[in-house]
Design a protein around this motif. Structure first.
Motif, short mmCIF file in Angstrom:
data_model
loop_
_atom_site.label_atom_id
_atom_site.label_comp_id
_atom_site.label_asym_id
_atom_site.label_seq_id
_atom_site.Cartn_x
_atom_site.Cartn_y
_atom_site.Cartn_z
N ASP A 1 -1.80 -1.49 -8.07
CA ASP A 1 -3.20 -1.19 -7.78
C ASP A 1 -4.04 -2.17 -6.92
OD1 ASP A 1 -4.23 1.09 -8.29
OD2 ASP A 1 -5.81 0.25 -9.68
N ASP A 2 -3.53 -3.48 -7.32
CA ASP A 2 -4.17 -4.75 -6.34
C ASP A 2 -3.62 -4.80 -4.82
OD1 ASP A 2 -1.67 -5.43 -7.50
OD2 ASP A 2 -2.14 -7.73 -7.54
N HIS A 3 -2.48 -4.06 -4.84
CA HIS A 3 -1.86 -3.90 -3.18
C HIS A 3 -1.91 -2.61 -2.69
CE1 HIS A 3 0.25 -7.83 -4.07
NE2 HIS A 3 -0.08 -7.49 -5.45
N SER A 4 -2.19 -1.32 -3.52
CA SER A 4 -2.35 -0.18 -3.08
C SER A 4 -3.83 0.73 -3.02
CB SER A 4 -1.09 0.78 -3.28
OG SER A 4 -1.35 1.01 -4.76
N HIS B 1 3.12 -12.97 -5.47
CA HIS B 1 2.59 -12.44 -6.73
C HIS B 1 1.17 -13.40 -7.18
CE1 HIS B 1 3.27 -10.87 -11.12
NE2 HIS B 1 1.95 -10.48 -10.32
N HIS B 2 0.51 -13.78 -5.83
CA HIS B 2 -0.98 -14.56 -5.87
C HIS B 2 -0.79 -16.00 -6.67
CE1 HIS B 2 -2.07 -10.42 -5.40
NE2 HIS B 2 -1.38 -10.08 -6.53
N GLY B 3 0.58 -16.53 -6.71
CA GLY B 3 0.53 -17.62 -6.96
C GLY B 3 1.30 -17.83 -8.47
N GLY C 1 4.34 -10.09 -0.81
CA GLY C 1 3.77 -8.89 -1.74
C GLY C 1 3.98 -9.85 -3.33
N ASP C 2 4.54 -8.98 -4.42
CA ASP C 2 4.56 -9.65 -5.72
C ASP C 2 5.80 -9.85 -6.14
OD1 ASP C 2 1.99 -9.58 -6.01
OD2 ASP C 2 1.85 -7.86 -7.27
N ILE C 3 6.81 -10.31 -5.25
CA ILE C 3 8.23 -10.34 -5.53
C ILE C 3 8.61 -11.58 -6.30
CG2 ILE C 3 8.46 -11.65 -3.25
CD1 ILE C 3 11.23 -10.64 -2.95
ZN LIG Z 1 -0.45 -8.28 -7.16
#
Ligand SMILES: [Zn+2]
Length: 866
Positions: A617-620, A750-752, A711-713
């Protein structure tokens, strides 16, 4: 008088340019001394010039000092950092009409005690009460399970006690979008937060007051309670009618029930002002009462002999205007209108002539005295400009024997044209439909719907079973029916003539000032020489375009501040790529509130490629809105079957001619735009699992600088990707064996989070700059300390979007810079706001052409959270 009022206004405006509130004592002393000097000079040198000049200086200083003291008063209480995001017990009063939505209710709240301790400053905070398990609700408490999942009936003026979690006024900050921190400051709101639905929730009842230190119920709430009562009665009387929220907005000024689609139609037709109770409504309501009373008064010789009909009518008109302003919550435009009406009426009663410009200045001065921060609102500028325009085109002009129709349309035309520069500045949008729409909408709403609604609503205040209340209901229903007709007209206009919407989001001060001069020239009296020159003055506004990357190889990366989530925009000289679309919010998403406005300020109206790294949700969250509001050529996504991509939403104005191509993103895809190469490094073409593991990884490079979006890899996939990329990456490997994949800017995966950014990855990329796209005080505590430390050791300069706002990197090629002759060795304009060290910024490649623009720091004003 005019000059002094304007000088006072100037003093207030100068204060708004400050980036911090100065210290109390020195500032007061300095401004006070300055004013003394001005007074002294004015008395000592009575020559005209010196006297005027010192008077102006004195008034400016007074304005500055006045707003400064006001700011000090608002700033008297701040949420202590140790209480931020903690559960605290609050007692206090509901200080606004609550906004009710399906999943939540929100309202302003005056705190009287905090964790049992009385708070003398009585700060105002904004609270939201979510239904349990709804979007944005705080994680459920062990105590809350037994409570029913319904929203409480909260009313204005009620006393409550509950557990809440507060945070300082901090919001996202991006070019083109709403500055919520400014809004909170202007409304004197010192914190925002959620209520935690648990056993501590208690509402005060008449026989059981709360254990509050000061139990006296605030008397000033009677207006709020009256408005609340009216709202409830209107809702009952108009049960299930479609336009009930608009009637509520017109009677008590509470617009929260009008939904997004409806606002869009008002915006498209330039008629939003109709729903905000303003001077126009007040004056017309007063006018209606005036005409009615004068008509009735003349029928009765007894009354007419005692008092001339027009004087009696004026008094009643003023009374009606006052009542209406009180009902509307006394907003800035109504204050202005009321002051002007009072002055004009007293002039009429005392049979004196008043200069309209002096009255306007007096009104401005009083509005500023009541609330100097009114200068931060659009209402002040719009309403005063409208009045100035009306005076300008009507005052002192000889126009005999003109039909009322020509006068009316001339006034409409003046307002449409004259307000265009101002609405463009505030809303990035001006509608040329206004003129057509107003012909029916303005007289319809103001002369019929408003008076009928108010009359009906006031009748409703009588006992529900009485005849009066029933009459009230019938009157209200009539008003609603009339409004439906007008609404139908606006909807039809917005549908058939969408081309008349002037979207000109790009704006700078110079163009605006020129345009105002141009408009004044165009509206000048007939016979005024060179009126056509006005068009030349407006031209810069129409043809102005903002800066874009110009040279081949140049590209800009903007990491937007979307709170907890990721949204980035990459621009080359002719193309635009959007990577990830940020989170969904309770009532909207970052696509429509942040990304689209950002693109519009950059004069972008088409997205060439949209990459949705994965379907979290936080990316799409913003995909659907972006597709609805803007043309998208291609979408690359790791999860093409996700609902946000498959659901086809109709584009605005029914324009569905171009279909978007949606494909899988996978390793091996690459393309060139304007001398910049784009490459997908992850996932593999046959990857099956959706989610963080298969986030699309994008690498962009112009040969000198490169960026990576991940992204959140997670760590495992990072390593595989590095391995793959390095084997096939001969370009860098030849001249610098370590790091194997050097990168100028990494937007951390992944935002750190500690589950990403492995040591292998950091060593391989050795980024010069790292950006963490993380929300303010986010509940995951991103970026993780271990990750920050790892990047610090590698010598990177770090930024978090919560602290920098939207962050833009401009990458220019050394070649093009040298050819232009500006070869400064380190062209880094502003690297403030970074965390960690900055000494490592020279570790590889020339890096003399990266310009960094942290939006929050560049545009800092004193109301912004530091
Ligand atoms: Zn994320």
């Amino acid at each position: 008088v005019i000059t002094l009022t304007l000088a006072f206004l100037a003093g207030i405006l100068i204060f708004q340019l400050l980036s911090t509130i100065p210290a109390l004592l020195p500032t007061t002393l300095a401004a006070g001394t300055g004013m003394m000097i001005c007074i002294f000079l004015a008395l000592k040198y009575p020559q005209h010039k010196t006297k005027t000049l010192s008077k102006i200086c004195g008034a400016t200083l007074l304005g500055f000092l006045y707003v400064f003291l006001h700011a000090q008063y608002i700033d008297r209480w701040q949420l202590p950092p140790r209480l931020e995001k903690q559960n605290i017990l609050l007692t206090g009063y509901v200080d606004s009409l609550p906004t009710k939505k399906e999943q939540h209710i929100s309202f302003d709240f005056i705190i009287t005690t905090l964790n049992g301790t009385p708070i003398a400053q009585r700060p105002k905070v904004h609270l939201t009460w979510y239904k349990q398990h709804s979007w944005g609700a705080p994680p459920p408490n062990s105590l809350s399970k037994s409570l029913p999942n319904i929203l409480p009936n909260i009313l204005a003026g009620d006393q409550w006690q509950f557990n809440a979690r507060l945070k300082r006024p901090h919001s996202t900050l991006n070019p083109g979008s709403f500055d919520y921190e400014k809004y909170l400051w202007q409304h004197q709101i010192r914190a925002t937060g959620n209520i935690i639905d648990d056993a501590n929730v208690i509402a005060a009842t008449p026989n059981q007051p709360l254990p509050d230190a000061k139990q006296t119920p605030p008397t000033r709430y009677w207006i709020l309670r009256l408005r609340q009562q009216l709202e409830n009665r209107i809702n009952q009387a108009l049960a299930n009618r479609p336009l009930t929220p608009m009637i509520t907005a017109l009677v008590i000024g509470n617009q929260s029930g009008i939904n997004k689609e409806e606002w869009q139609i008002f915006r498209d037709t330039g008629t939003s002002y109709l729903m905000a109770i303003a001077g126009l409504h007040i004056c017309l309501a007063a006018g209606a009462v005036f005409i009615l009373v004068r008509f009735l008064w003349r029928r009765h010789p007894y009354l007419a002999l005692r008092l001339p009909a027009h004087e009696a009518a004026a008094t009643f008109g003023l009374g009606a205007a006052t009542l209406y302003s009180v009902l509307s919550g006394f907003s800035i435009p109504t204050q202005r209108a009321l002051v002007m009406l009072i002055v004009f009426t007293s002039a009429l009663l005392s049979r004196r002539h008043v200069n309209p410009w002096h009255t306007l200045c007096l009104a401005l001065f009083i509005v500023l005295l009541i609330d100097p921060l009114a200068v931060l609102t659009q209402g002040l500028w719009l309403s005063f400009s409208a009045v100035i325009l009306i005076f300008y085109v009507t005052a002192g002009r000889l126009r005999l024997a003109q039909s009322w129709w020509r006068k009316y349309s001339r006034m409409q035309w003046a307002i449409t044209l004259g307000l265009a520069p101002i609405t463009l500045f505030f809303f990035a949008h001006a509608s040329l439909l206004t003129f057509v729409a107003n012909i029916i909408a303005m007289p319809g709403v103001c002369s019929f719907v408003v008076p009928l609604s108010i009359l009906g609503a006031l009748c409703l205040l009588a006992h529900p079973a009485s005849l009066l209340a029933q009459c009230g209901q019938i009157i209200l229903l009539t008003a609603e029916k009339l409004l439906e007709l007008i609404w139908w007209w606006l909807k039809w206009l917005a549908m058939v003539l969408p081309q008349l919407n002037w979207q000109q989001p790009v704006f700078n001060w110079w163009c605006g000032a020129f345009a105002i001069v141009g408009v004044m020239l165009l509206l000048a009296p007939r016979g005024f020489c060179s009126k056509w020159m006005g068009l030349m003055w407006i031209a810069p506004l129409i043809f102005y375009t903002p800066a874009t990357p110009r040279h081949p190889g140049e590209f800009w990366l903007s990491v937007l501040d979307v709170g907890q989530g990721l949204a980035t925009v990459i621009r080359t000289s002719n193309h635009v790529l959007v990577y990830d679309t940020g989170p969904k919010f309770a009532a909207s998403d970052s696509g429509e509130t942040i990304i689209i406005p950002f693109l519009q300020t950059a004069a972008i109206n088409k997205i060439d490629t949209l990459i949705v790294s994965h379907s979290d949700d936080d990316h799409s969250g913003g995909v659907t809105s972006i597709r609805r509001l803007m043309q998208v050529e291609t979408i690359l996504a790791s999860d093409v079957a996700h609902s946000s991509l498959t659901s086809s939403s109709p584009r605005r104005h029914g324009n569905t001619s171009n279909s978007t191509k949606i494909t899988h993103c996978h390793y091996g895809q690459e393309w060139q735009w304007d001398g910049v190469s784009f490459k997908i490094l992850h996932p593999l073409p046959n990857a099956l699992v959706a989610g963080n593991d298969t986030s699309c990884v994008l690498r962009v490079t112009n040969g000198e600088h490169s960026i990576m979006l991940l992204g959140d890899i997670p760590k495992t996939q990072e390593k595989l990707m590095i391995k793959r990329a390095t084997i096939n990456h001969t370009h860098y490997a030849s001249d610098s064996p370590t790091p194997s994949l050097p990168t100028s800017v990494v937007v951390a995966a992944h935002h750190g989070s500690a589950t990403s950014s492995s040591p292998t990855f950091v060593t391989a990329t050795q980024p010069q700059y790292v950006v963490f796209a993380a929300g303010y005080k986010n509940r995951f505590n991103f970026p993780a300390a271990s990750v920050v430390e790892r990047y610090r050791q590698s010598g990177a300069t770090m930024f978090t979007t919560a602290a920098t706002g939207a962050l833009t990197f401009k990458f220019k090629l050394k070649k093009s810079i040298q050819s232009k002759g500006e070869n400064q060795p380190n062209h880094i304009k502003n690297s403030a706001g970074s965390i960690g060290n900055s000494h490592g910024s020279n570790n590889h490649s020339g890096n003399n052409a990266i310009e960094i623009l942290p939006y929050r720091i560049i545009t800092r004003r004193y109301w912004h959270d530091s």
